[in-house]
Scaffold this motif. Structure first.
Motif, mmCIF file in Angstrom:
data_model
loop_
_atom_site.group_PDB
_atom_site.id
_atom_site.type_symbol
_atom_site.label_atom_id
_atom_site.label_comp_id
_atom_site.label_asym_id
_atom_site.label_seq_id
_atom_site.Cartn_x
_atom_site.Cartn_y
_atom_site.Cartn_z
ATOM 1 N N HIS A 53 0.824 -1.206 0.000
ATOM 2 C CA HIS A 53 0.000 0.000 0.000
ATOM 3 C C HIS A 53 0.865 1.266 0.000
ATOM 4 N N PHE A 54 2.053 1.191 0.581
ATOM 5 C CA PHE A 54 2.856 2.409 0.742
ATOM 6 C C PHE A 54 3.302 3.026 -0.581
ATOM 7 N N PRO A 55 3.512 2.253 -1.695
ATOM 8 C CA PRO A 55 3.930 2.930 -2.934
ATOM 9 C C PRO A 55 2.901 3.923 -3.456
ATOM 10 N N ARG A 56 1.620 3.737 -3.142
ATOM 11 C CA ARG A 56 0.620 4.697 -3.619
ATOM 12 C C ARG A 56 0.863 6.067 -3.029
ATOM 13 N N PHE A 57 1.134 6.098 -1.724
ATOM 14 C CA PHE A 57 1.397 7.380 -1.073
ATOM 15 C C PHE A 57 2.748 7.941 -1.512
ATOM 16 N N GLY A 58 3.709 7.040 -1.697
ATOM 17 C CA GLY A 58 5.006 7.488 -2.186
ATOM 18 C C GLY A 58 4.919 8.068 -3.581
#
Length: 201
Positions: A53-58
């Motif tokens: 999920h973190f790559p979306r925010f990144g």
């Protein structure tokens, strides 16, 4: 004004986050298609999906950083009509086009294509996206066409196997105030002995 140095590190981070977003969707698709998620493979796919999920925010952060670096300190480029025109041509129009094309492909392969279904589904997809899909799965909205199945059973009404956490305080409009409260404690009220407060001597 001297030309700014190109930051290849930013390009690398953009590629990294874009790959992570694609991998997140791939893991999600495989996890959804897997019937039993209690197996080691199922746990691995679900864990991978959650971790990624973190790559979306990144990706959103790095996109904002690129825009900032491209326009900061350059008054000649700070033309807002031109800025939004580039955004719509580069992102908005492709978003509308590929959503429509993908929906047409799904309807054609299922043998249920009609212009009315396509237009309704396209408008719902571009205006509400995944939020609308989640509401359909939870049973909070009824599909305008087709049906939703859960473990081979047609979903009718609220999905008792789905749990939704809203981003704000929310009441179910078809229930009374007491009915909304009882959803959090379905076994209430209990016997008097179990609800009598303790008294100190």
């Amino acid at each position: 004004m001297p030309k700014k140095k190109h930051l290849y590190e930013v390009d690398l981070m953009r590629c990294f986050f874009m790959f992570g977003v694609v991998l997140n969707h791939v893991a999600s698709t495989f996890a959804a298609a897997l019937g039993n998620k209690a197996t080691p493979v199922g746990r691995f796919l679900v864990s991978t999906h959650l971790i990624l999920h973190f790559p979306r925010f990144g990706f959103m952060f790095i996109t904002g950083l690129v825009l900032f670096l491209g326009y900061w300190g350059r008054p000649e480029k700070q033309n807002w009509p031109v800025f939004w025109k580039k955004r719509y041509i580069g992102s908005g129009i492709p978003y509308l086009f590929w959503n429509g094309l993908f929906l047409a492909f799904l309807l054609l392969t299922s043998g249920s294509f009609s212009w009315n279904k396509w237009l309704t589904g396209w408008l719902e997809a571009i205006s509400k996206g995944s939020q609308f899909l989640l509401r359909l799965i939870a049973g909070l909205e009824a599909p305008t066409a087709g049906e939703i199945t859960m473990n081979g059973q047609k979903l009718s009404g609220l999905n008792q196997q789905a749990q939704v956490m809203f981003q704000d305080d929310r009441l179910l409009p078809w229930k009374t105030v007491l009915g909304n409260l009882l959803m959090t404690r379905p076994n209430w009220p209990r016997t008097r002995s179990s609800t009598t407060p303790c008294r100190s001597s």
